[in-house]
Design an enzyme around this catalytic site. Structure first.
Site, PDB file in Angstrom:
ATOM      1  N   GLY A  35       0.784  -1.224   0.000  1.00 48.24           N
ATOM      2  CA  GLY A  35       0.000   0.000   0.000  1.00 48.24           C
ATOM      3  C   GLY A  35       0.814   1.272   0.000  1.00 48.24           C
ATOM      4  N   THR A  36       2.129   1.144  -0.129  1.00 44.70           N
ATOM      5  CA  THR A  36       3.000   2.309  -0.207  1.00 44.70           C
ATOM      6  C   THR A  36       3.608   2.405  -1.610  1.00 44.70           C
ATOM      7  OG1 THR A  36       5.014   1.126   0.453  1.00 44.70           O
ATOM      8  CG2 THR A  36       3.610   2.008   2.231  1.00 44.70           C
ATOM      9  N   GLY A  38       6.794   2.273  -2.343  1.00 42.01           N
ATOM     10  CA  GLY A  38       7.805   1.224  -2.479  1.00 42.01           C
ATOM     11  C   GLY A  38       7.197  -0.129  -2.735  1.00 42.01           C
ATOM     12  N   GLY A  39       6.119  -0.431  -2.012  1.00 42.63           N
ATOM     13  CA  GLY A  39       5.435  -1.699  -2.222  1.00 42.63           C
ATOM     14  C   GLY A  39       4.856  -1.803  -3.615  1.00 42.63           C
ATOM     15  N   LEU A  86      16.455   2.421   9.204  1.00 44.86           N
ATOM     16  CA  LEU A  86      17.370   3.395   8.625  1.00 44.86           C
ATOM     17  C   LEU A  86      17.680   4.559   9.560  1.00 44.86           C
ATOM     18  CD1 LEU A  86      15.963   3.347   5.010  1.00 44.86           C
ATOM     19  CD2 LEU A  86      18.266   2.649   5.684  1.00 44.86           C
ATOM     20  N   TYR A 185      12.868  24.039  16.030  1.00 46.31           N
ATOM     21  CA  TYR A 185      12.415  22.972  15.122  1.00 46.31           C
ATOM     22  C   TYR A 185      11.082  23.299  14.469  1.00 46.31           C
ATOM     23  CZ  TYR A 185      11.235  18.236  13.502  1.00 46.31           C
ATOM     24  OH  TYR A 185      10.912  17.131  12.738  1.00 46.31           O
TER      25      TYR A 185
END
Length: 327
Positions: A35-36, A38-39, A86, A185
């Site tokens: 569902g991404t 990358g997928g 990562l 930030y």
């Protein structure tokens, strides 16, 4: 003459056109949850019979799910999984060591650094770096370089780094990449810094490794796609804030509605970057909508295309990960 690909091009169209380039390749992709982007990318290219798909992600459960989906749909395609966080340099080193230990995988033809996080609350990585810079850049920087021997062993090695037009929000804060330990930030500024880093990383790889090792490297803006990358955001609030930032910076996106793409359009530029045979003359380029970005038309900030900034970032990255890579 290259085909006239554009923002409406879909993944299956490119898989059909690039089938000879995809067939028998070894492709390692990070961030491959079902569902991404990358997928969807790995499931799409599986149709063209790559020799091996190496799927990398933080979650063992999501790895198993995507691997099972590919194996069920394409039983002839070999699949291997790799667990890596990562955001942790220790995890990255362990994962790279695992890849390098695979004697039956001497070559990685294409590495797609796809995994990333977006506009998260301030947090330091286990190594003390702002989490978006750590996950989106420092982890992929270290991982790519640690497995570089297998990449350059390929005949036509290619590295794809998934960036974003979000790079417009911030250059690299070379002397304050942690935003004064969070005191100043802003989640979108930090995202912009990490996406600028992605573009500069691709430039450095092309400059350092093209001549000797024939390596091609590209950064990619896939488009605006609603995936779990934004699950943590209250979109009505987050994108109002983003719009206000763009207006304060004078970016046209502050007055525009985003063209939201479905996955089949979003993943198309991944495939274009990874396999298009006509891109060599544009080594190191930033790509979007299946074309090389045009700074006169597309959103491309000069701080993300500077060879000088790329070299500065390379040296800073080496310092932060504690290892030098001389090519």
């Amino acid at each position: 003459m290259p085909a006239p690909y554009n923002t409406n091009t879909v993944a299956d169209e490119l898989v059909a056109d690039y089938a000879p380039q995809i067939k028998d390749k070894v492709v390692l992709t990070t961030g491959i949850s079902s569902g991404t982007l990358g997928g969807f990318f790995v499931q799409s290219i599986a149709k063209a019979e790559p020799a091996l798909l190496i799927l990398a992600a933080r979650s063992a459960e999501k790895l198993a799910q995507t691997a099972a989906e590919i194996t069920t749909a394409h039983p002839a395609v070999q699949v291997r999984t790799l667990q890596v966080d990562l955001g942790s340099l220790q995890s990255v080193r362990a994962a790279a060591a695992q890849v390098n230990s695979w004697q039956d995988v001497p070559v990685i033809d294409v590495l797609v650094n796809n995994a990333g996080i977006m506009a998260v609350d301030f947090k330091l990585s286990p190594d003390g770096f702002e989490s978006q810079l750590a996950t989106n850049h420092l982890g992929p920087f270290l991982f790519t370089n640690l497995i570089m021997e297998k990449i350059v062993a390929a005949k036509e090695p290619r590295v794809v780094v998934v960036s974003s037009f979000g790079h417009r929000l911030n250059p690299i804060r070379f002397d304050d990449y942690n935003f004064d330990d969070g005191k100043t930030y802003n989640s979108w500024y930090a995202y912009g810094q990490s996406k600028t880093a992605n573009m500069l990383f691709a430039i450095s790889l092309a400059q350092k490794l093209a001549m000797k090792h024939n390596l091609q490297a590209f950064s990619v803006h896939p488009g605006v796609i609603w995936t779990n990358l934004a699950n943590h955001l209250d979109l009505s609030v987050a994108f109002d804030g983003l719009g206000a930032l763009d207006k304060s910076l004078g970016n046209r996106e502050g007055w525009q509605e985003f063209d939201v793409k479905p996955l089949e359009r979003g993943a198309a530029t991944h495939i274009y970057a990874a396999f298009d045979p006509c891109l060599k003359a544009n080594n190191g380029a930033y790509l979007l909508d299946c074309h090389v970005a045009d700074p006169l038309v597309d959103t491309v900030k000069p701080w993300a295309t500077s060879s000088f900034e790329a070299e500065r970032l390379w040296r800073l990255s080496e310092k932060l990960v504690g290892q030098e890579f001389s090519y």
